[in-house]
Write a protein that holds these residues in place. Structure first.
Motif, PDB file in Angstrom:
ATOM      1  N   TRP A 469       0.974  -1.122   0.257  1.00 18.56           N
ATOM      2  CA  TRP A 469       0.081   0.230   0.004  1.00 18.56           C
ATOM      3  C   TRP A 469       0.864   1.007  -0.009  1.00 18.56           C
ATOM      4  N   TYR A 470       0.885   2.206  -1.041  1.00 13.83           N
ATOM      5  CA  TYR A 470       1.440   3.301  -0.680  1.00 13.83           C
ATOM      6  C   TYR A 470       0.391   4.456  -0.866  1.00 13.83           C
ATOM      7  N   LEU A 471       1.078   5.786  -0.381  1.00 11.85           N
ATOM      8  CA  LEU A 471      -0.217   6.914  -0.514  1.00 11.85           C
ATOM      9  C   LEU A 471      -0.033   7.593  -1.921  1.00 11.85           C
ATOM     10  N   ASN A 472      -1.054   7.693  -2.469  1.00 12.40           N
ATOM     11  CA  ASN A 472      -0.927   8.674  -3.701  1.00 12.40           C
ATOM     12  C   ASN A 472       0.169  10.196  -3.737  1.00 12.40           C
ATOM     13  N   LYS A 473       1.455  10.717  -4.760  1.00 14.53           N
ATOM     14  CA  LYS A 473       2.029  11.781  -4.059  1.00 14.53           C
ATOM     15  C   LYS A 473       1.232  12.191  -5.202  1.00 14.53           C
ATOM     16  N   TRP A 474       0.784  11.855  -5.578  1.00 12.14           N
ATOM     17  CA  TRP A 474       0.391  12.225  -7.109  1.00 12.14           C
ATOM     18  C   TRP A 474      -0.118  13.626  -7.416  1.00 12.14           C
ATOM     19  N   VAL A 475      -1.170  13.270  -6.760  1.00 11.48           N
ATOM     20  CA  VAL A 475      -2.283  14.242  -6.368  1.00 11.48           C
ATOM     21  C   VAL A 475      -1.521  15.595  -5.159  1.00 11.48           C
ATOM     22  N   TYR A 476      -2.816  16.685  -5.263  1.00  9.12           N
ATOM     23  CA  TYR A 476      -1.768  17.574  -4.921  1.00  9.12           C
ATOM     24  C   TYR A 476      -2.482  17.632  -3.220  1.00  9.12           C
ATOM     25  N   ASN A 477      -1.299  18.142  -2.205  1.00 11.42           N
ATOM     26  CA  ASN A 477      -1.674  16.981  -1.237  1.00 11.42           C
ATOM     27  C   ASN A 477      -2.258  18.107  -0.506  1.00 11.42           C
ATOM     28  N   ASN A 478      -2.796  19.140  -1.174  1.00 13.31           N
ATOM     29  CA  ASN A 478      -4.122  20.637  -0.421  1.00 13.31           C
ATOM     30  C   ASN A 478      -2.479  21.498   1.064  1.00 13.31           C
ATOM     31  N   GLN A 479      -1.907  21.281   0.773  1.00 12.66           N
ATOM     32  CA  GLN A 479      -1.296  21.973   1.691  1.00 12.66           C
ATOM     33  C   GLN A 479      -0.349  23.556   1.700  1.00 12.66           C
ATOM     34  N   GLY A 480      -0.585  24.209   1.519  1.00  8.60           N
ATOM     35  CA  GLY A 480       0.013  25.477   1.390  1.00  8.60           C
ATOM     36  C   GLY A 480      -0.734  26.129   0.386  1.00  8.60           C
ATOM     37  N   ASN A 481       0.199  26.885  -0.504  1.00 10.44           N
ATOM     38  CA  ASN A 481      -0.718  28.000  -1.219  1.00 10.44           C
ATOM     39  C   ASN A 481      -1.147  26.950  -2.643  1.00 10.44           C
ATOM     40  N   ALA A 482      -2.959  26.362  -3.009  1.00 10.85           N
ATOM     41  CA  ALA A 482      -2.977  25.865  -3.727  1.00 10.85           C
ATOM     42  C   ALA A 482      -2.909  25.737  -4.894  1.00 10.85           C
ATOM     43  N   TYR A 483      -2.563  27.407  -5.567  1.00  9.93           N
ATOM     44  CA  TYR A 483      -2.380  27.730  -6.681  1.00  9.93           C
ATOM     45  C   TYR A 483      -0.938  27.956  -7.464  1.00  9.93           C
ATOM     46  N   ILE A 484      -0.299  28.124  -5.968  1.00  6.27           N
ATOM     47  CA  ILE A 484       1.248  28.260  -6.794  1.00  6.27           C
ATOM     48  C   ILE A 484       1.647  26.524  -6.530  1.00  6.27           C
ATOM     49  N   THR A 495       7.434  20.996 -19.069  1.00  8.82           N
ATOM     50  CA  THR A 495       8.650  21.516 -19.631  1.00  8.82           C
ATOM     51  C   THR A 495      10.074  20.680 -18.931  1.00  8.82           C
ATOM     52  N   SER A 496       9.286  19.770 -18.445  1.00  2.00           N
ATOM     53  CA  SER A 496      10.019  18.241 -18.058  1.00  2.00           C
ATOM     54  C   SER A 496      11.330  18.423 -16.703  1.00  2.00           C
ATOM     55  N   THR A 497      11.281  19.304 -16.569  1.00  2.91           N
ATOM     56  CA  THR A 497      11.841  19.714 -15.354  1.00  2.91           C
ATOM     57  C   THR A 497      11.769  19.672 -14.405  1.00  2.91           C
ATOM     58  N   GLY A 498      12.162  19.062 -13.113  1.00  4.56           N
ATOM     59  CA  GLY A 498      11.961  18.727 -11.554  1.00  4.56           C
ATOM     60  C   GLY A 498      11.580  17.476 -11.123  1.00  4.56           C
ATOM     61  N   ASN A 499      11.474  16.821 -10.706  1.00  3.49           N
ATOM     62  CA  ASN A 499      11.462  15.608 -10.506  1.00  3.49           C
ATOM     63  C   ASN A 499      10.218  15.743  -9.926  1.00  3.49           C
ATOM     64  N   ASN A 500       9.180  15.140 -11.097  1.00  5.92           N
ATOM     65  CA  ASN A 500       7.812  14.503 -11.202  1.00  5.92           C
ATOM     66  C   ASN A 500       7.520  13.442 -10.827  1.00  5.92           C
ATOM     67  N   PRO A 501       6.352  13.207  -9.078  1.00  7.44           N
ATOM     68  CA  PRO A 501       5.991  12.187  -8.954  1.00  7.44           C
ATOM     69  C   PRO A 501       4.756  11.536  -9.945  1.00  7.44           C
ATOM     70  N   PRO A 502       5.280  10.081 -10.002  1.00  9.05           N
ATOM     71  CA  PRO A 502       4.820   9.350 -10.948  1.00  9.05           C
ATOM     72  C   PRO A 502       3.136   9.131 -10.744  1.00  9.05           C
ATOM     73  N   PRO A 503       2.715   8.941 -11.991  1.00  8.01           N
ATOM     74  CA  PRO A 503       1.026   8.774 -11.747  1.00  8.01           C
ATOM     75  C   PRO A 503       1.066   7.528 -11.374  1.00  8.01           C
ATOM     76  N   THR A 504      -0.580   7.520 -10.690  1.00 11.67           N
ATOM     77  CA  THR A 504      -0.722   5.718 -10.258  1.00 11.67           C
ATOM     78  C   THR A 504      -2.085   5.287 -10.557  1.00 11.67           C
ATOM     79  N   ASN A 505      -2.916   6.030 -11.743  1.00 11.37           N
ATOM     80  CA  ASN A 505      -3.737   5.540 -12.391  1.00 11.37           C
ATOM     81  C   ASN A 505      -4.186   5.785 -14.041  1.00 11.37           C
ATOM     82  N   VAL A 506      -5.160   5.940 -14.113  1.00 12.28           N
ATOM     83  CA  VAL A 506      -5.545   5.941 -15.374  1.00 12.28           C
ATOM     84  C   VAL A 506      -5.334   7.879 -16.042  1.00 12.28           C
ATOM     85  N   ILE A 507      -5.905   8.202 -15.260  1.00 17.84           N
ATOM     86  CA  ILE A 507      -6.803   9.325 -15.430  1.00 17.84           C
ATOM     87  C   ILE A 507      -5.235  10.111 -15.546  1.00 17.84           C
TER      88      ILE A 507
END
Ligand SMILES: Nc1ncnc2c1ncn2[C@@H]1O[C@@H]2COP(=O)(O)O[C@H]2[C@H]1O
Length: 844
Positions: A469-484, A495-507
């Motif tokens: 079992w893992y926690l989905n890290k792809w979604v926004y964790n609702n911390q800090g300023n949501a827009y930023i 821009t493919s810069t940065g370490n992107n969290p891996p997607p976990t489902n089809v969407i």
């Protein structure tokens, strides 16, 4: 307007006949039924008079009708002799002696059917009767018809009654009678006419008033303009005049206010029938006052007819209006096509005029166009600002309510276009715009990311992967300023810069794929665009520098003197400073010729308008000339032309100062400033000489317009007046120059005379004065010497040594000058000595 094709004529006899006929008892109910729906025992199928000659199908036997006619005549005679009014169902009525014969003409509307009432009943003015006794006329006519007409008895009968019974007989409601015994019955049927006077009138006018009234209720007409009302009113008045002067119709003109009311004014609102006329029913029709009754009925009918008439008028008026509008549009489009031909010229004139300050509206036009640029003209800017946010109160905050704001995208583009054209360096603006696109795309994508996160649950979703079992890290964790946070995530993914969290489902996989593709294609395009903009910004400078380096390298290779190389470098630098390009003409040669002219005029007009040579020339000559001008830069001290050279070009000073110098270049005769043209004397071969008459030198850096001899000749050959004018002006200039130079010669001669004038008061040589002092004063020699020395102190006497030179000498460089001078001196001396000897002899 009226169609006279279907003109039906009802002879006065039938009217008179009806008046004397017994009335059928009509049930009150029936009188309420619309006439056209009632059982109509008599349908007067009035036909055009021409139809009388046509053979009608004979339904009743000829002999029977002949007998009937005879019976009628006999009965009539009998009635006349007894002078009593017949009370039988059928009787030939006496013509009404006092009433003038009237003729009723019914004009059917084209295409009208039987259910549609005829268009307009018009009672023609009464005709005068030439025969005084109508009975005699009647009998004579009957005889004539029976003997000479050749008509069948039935037709004769019809002619006498002036009706067509065929329609009557064909009426299914009327029983057909073919036998002799039935003739009177048929006659009776024929004369059974509607009982009420109203119906009689309807029959006479061949209309159905009830139907009319019903139809008038459906009139959807509106009076929208006063002119329309006037047209209708006039038509109604004229119709009333034609119909009957006694028809009492009131036309109420609506007040002016009624036109501004929202409720449209219908025809019926101002065209009203007198109340008594409308209120009367069939029960009142039988009143004794028949005339007034008929009038009121007539009014009623006429009113109904006029409604119809007015309606039709309105329809036609609107048709005409539409046609007029159409015609206007056509004319407009024609004008537009014509204007399109002159369009370029118009635009060009406008811009030209505005540029040269002759167009007072230019500022306004510019203002309007700039305003148009500010606001998107096809979308009302206020539509974008509809306060749909107020719906938040009801439905909560929904992004959909803000969708109209997207319409403002036009304002965004137009704003940047405006900035682009306003700034001298538009590259920064273009880069900013492209950057805005990128930010907007990332913004939209981050909104999608936020929605997906919210939909899946902000960082709370655990998922099972390979039994763990893992926690989905792809979604926004609702911390800090949501827009930023969301914006950062999206920008990093795109821009493919940065370490992107891996997607976990089809969407999430779909989203990431889309974002990367967008990053690859869209952002690559946008970044490429920015690169192009930056490259173009420096492209010109780079090209120029490359050309200059190449030229200077060539100079070095050729081992040209240093000052020449320096001149070349200076020329390049000054040219770049002035034009930011090496060849200005290259920038505009892609433009249409007219636009090029416009451009050149706008740039050079100030200078050209100062050129005295072109001052009174045709304006179009300037337009033609302006395209031939080539800008040339001269460095400080550089000679533009040298005296004696063949003149192939003329010049106009655009910038800088030039000097007219002598051959040694030591003396400046004149300076030439902005707007001065020179070099025309040799170019136009004024005085038959094509050689330069002066040396012209550039004082500092100067920019001149060069006009070649071929170009000038090419242009002015089409302007003979200008040619003459130019030559005249050039001659005047030359003459002025000559007069100036001749004056200076005179001055020079005076100077020379002054310089070369020899005074008699020559200083006494020292030796001589010393000898005079040493000698005894009483001696003759001493006296003579003292005399001579004293004489030198008197006012110097000018010798007329130059008297041999004529006053009007044109050439001051006289080669005999020294000889004359010497001889003059000698002569004056000899004169002095002679004088001295004479005086000495006298004293002795
Ligand atoms: N005194 C002067 N002042 C101004 N311009 C002059 C003067 N003398 C000559 N020029 C101009 O200098 C030009 C030299 O070439 P052109 O002789 O063709 O035409 C001459 C005149 O246009």
């Amino acid at each position: 307007m009226l169609n006279h094709k279907n003109c039906y004529v009802l002879q006065p006899s039938i009217i008179r006949l009806q008046r004397h006929l017994p009335r059928k008892e009509t049930s009150p109910d029936e009188s309420q039924i619309p006439f056209k729906h009632r059982s109509r025992p008599f349908t007067a199928n009035f036909r055009p008079r021409t139809a009388k000659a046509k053979k009608q199908p004979e339904i009743v036997g000829g002999e029977d009708l002949e007998k009937s006619v005879e019976t009628i005549i006999a009965r009539r005679r009998k009635t006349d002799s007894s002078t009593t009014t017949s009370s039988s169902a059928f009787s030939i009525p006496r013509p009404l002696p006092p009433s003038p014969p009237a003729r009723v003409t019914t004009i059917n509307e084209e295409g009208g059917d039987s259910s549609t009432p005829p268009f307009s009943p018009i009672l023609l003015p009464p005709t005068t009767t030439t025969t005084t006794n109508p009975e005699i006329v009647f009998e004579a006519a009957s005889r004539e018809i029976s003997q000479n007409s050749g008509l069948s008895p039935r037709e004769q009968f019809e002619v006498m009654l002036d009706i067509d019974t065929s329609g009557q007989i064909q009426n299914p409601e009327a029983p057909s009678n073919d036998t002799e015994a039935d003739v009177p019955q048929e006659e009776e049927k024929i004369v059974i006419i509607p009982e009420s006077e109203r119906e009689q009138m309807e029959v006479m006018l061949d209309i159905d008033t009830n139907a009319q009234v019903q139809s008038t209720e459906n009139i959807p007409s509106k009076i929208e303009t006063k002119e329309e009302l006037k047209v209708i009113k006039d038509s109604i008045h004229s119709a009333i005049k034609i119909i009957t002067p006694s028809a009492s119709i009131e036309i109420h003109e609506p007040s002016d206010e009624s036109f501004v009311e929202e409720e449209p004014t219908g025809i019926s609102s101002f065209l009203t029938v007198p109340s008594e006329a409308t209120s009367r029913r069939s029960s009142e029709i039988d009143s004794e006052d028949g005339r007034s009754s008929i009038q009121s009925r007539l009014s009623f009918i006429v009113q109904a007819k006029l409604h119809h008439y007015a309606n039709d008028l309105r329809r036609r008026t609107s048709q005409v209006m539409e046609e007029v509008i159409q015609m206007d549009d056509d004319a407009l489009s024609d004008d537009e096509s014509e204007a399109a031909a002159a369009g370029a010229q118009q635009d060009q004139q406008a811009s030209l005029m505005s540029l040269i300050g002759f167009d007072p509206d230019a500022d306004t036009q510019t203002e309007i166009s700039s305003r148009r640029q500010c606001f998107p003209h096809h979308i009302d800017p206020f539509t974008c600002l509809l306060p749909l946010d107020l719906f938040y109160i009801v439905a909560g905050p929904l992004a959909a309510f803000r969708i109209p704001r997207l319409l403002k995208i036009y304002a965004f583009w137009e704003f940047f276009d405006l900035l682009d054209s306003s700034f001298s360096n538009p590259y920064a603006i273009r880069i900013t715009r492209t950057f805005c696109y990128m930010i907007y795309i990332i913004h939209c994508n981050s909104c999608v990311y936020y929605m997906l996160s919210a939909w899946q649950a902000f960082g709370q979703l655990a998922y099972n992967y390979k039994g763990q079992w893992y926690l989905n890290k792809w979604v926004y964790n609702n911390q800090g300023n949501a827009y930023i946070r969301c914006f950062y995530f999206t920008a990093a993914v795109a821009t493919s810069t940065g370490n992107n969290p891996p997607p976990t489902n089809v969407i999430e996989f779909a989203y990431m794929t889309f974002s990367w593709m967008m990053g690859v294609f869209v952002f690559a395009l946008l970044l490429g665009q920015i690169r192009d903009i930056v490259y173009n910004a420096n492209k010109n400078a780079e090209e120029f520098r490359a050309t200059m380096d190449k030229a200077l390298g060539e100079c070095k290779r050729l081992e040209l003197p240093a000052h020449v190389q320096e001149k070349v470098r200076a020329w390049f630098m000054y040219t770049w400073e002035q034009q930011k390009t090496l060849d200005e003409s290259k920038l505009v040669d892609k433009l249409p010729l007219k636009l090029q002219t416009d451009l050149a005029l706008s740039v050079h007009y100030t200078t050209l308008s100062k050129v005295q040579l072109f001052q009174d020339c045709d304006r179009s000559l300037l337009r033609d000339l302006v395209l031939k001008l080539r800008p040339v830069i001269f460095l400080p001290g550089e000679m533009v032309c040298n005296k004696g050279d063949v003149g192939k070009e003329m010049y106009i000073v655009n910038q800088g100062v030039l000097e007219v110098v002598n051959d040694e270049k030591t003396k400046v005769f004149a300076t030439l400033g902005e707007g001065v043209a020179f070099g025309e004397i040799s170019l136009l071969a004024i005085g038959g000489n094509n050689r330069r008459t002066a040396n012209i030198r550039s004082k500092g850096y100067s920019t001149l317009f060069v006009l070649s001899k071929e170009d000038l000749n090419d242009v002015i050959k089409d302007y003979p007046e200008a040619q003459i004018l130019l030559k005249k002006k050039a001659k005047q200039m030359l003459k002025k120059d000559k007069s100036k130079s001749s004056k200076s010669r005179k001055d020079l001669r005076d100077d020379l005379v002054k310089i070369s004038s020899v005074s008699a008061a020559l200083p006494t040589p020292r030796m001589l004065s010393a000898v005079a002092q040493l000698l005894p004063k009483e001696s003759d020699v001493a006296k003579e010497l003292h005399f001579m020395m004293n004489k030198s102190n008197v006012k110097p006497q000018r010798l007329k040594r130059w008297s041999t030179i004529p006053d009007d000498v044109s050439d001051i460089s006289d080669t005999e000058f020294p000889k004359q001078r010497l001889s003059g001196i000698h002569k004056s001396r000899s004169f002095d000595l002679g004088d001295f000897n004479n005086r000495k002899n006298a004293e002795n």
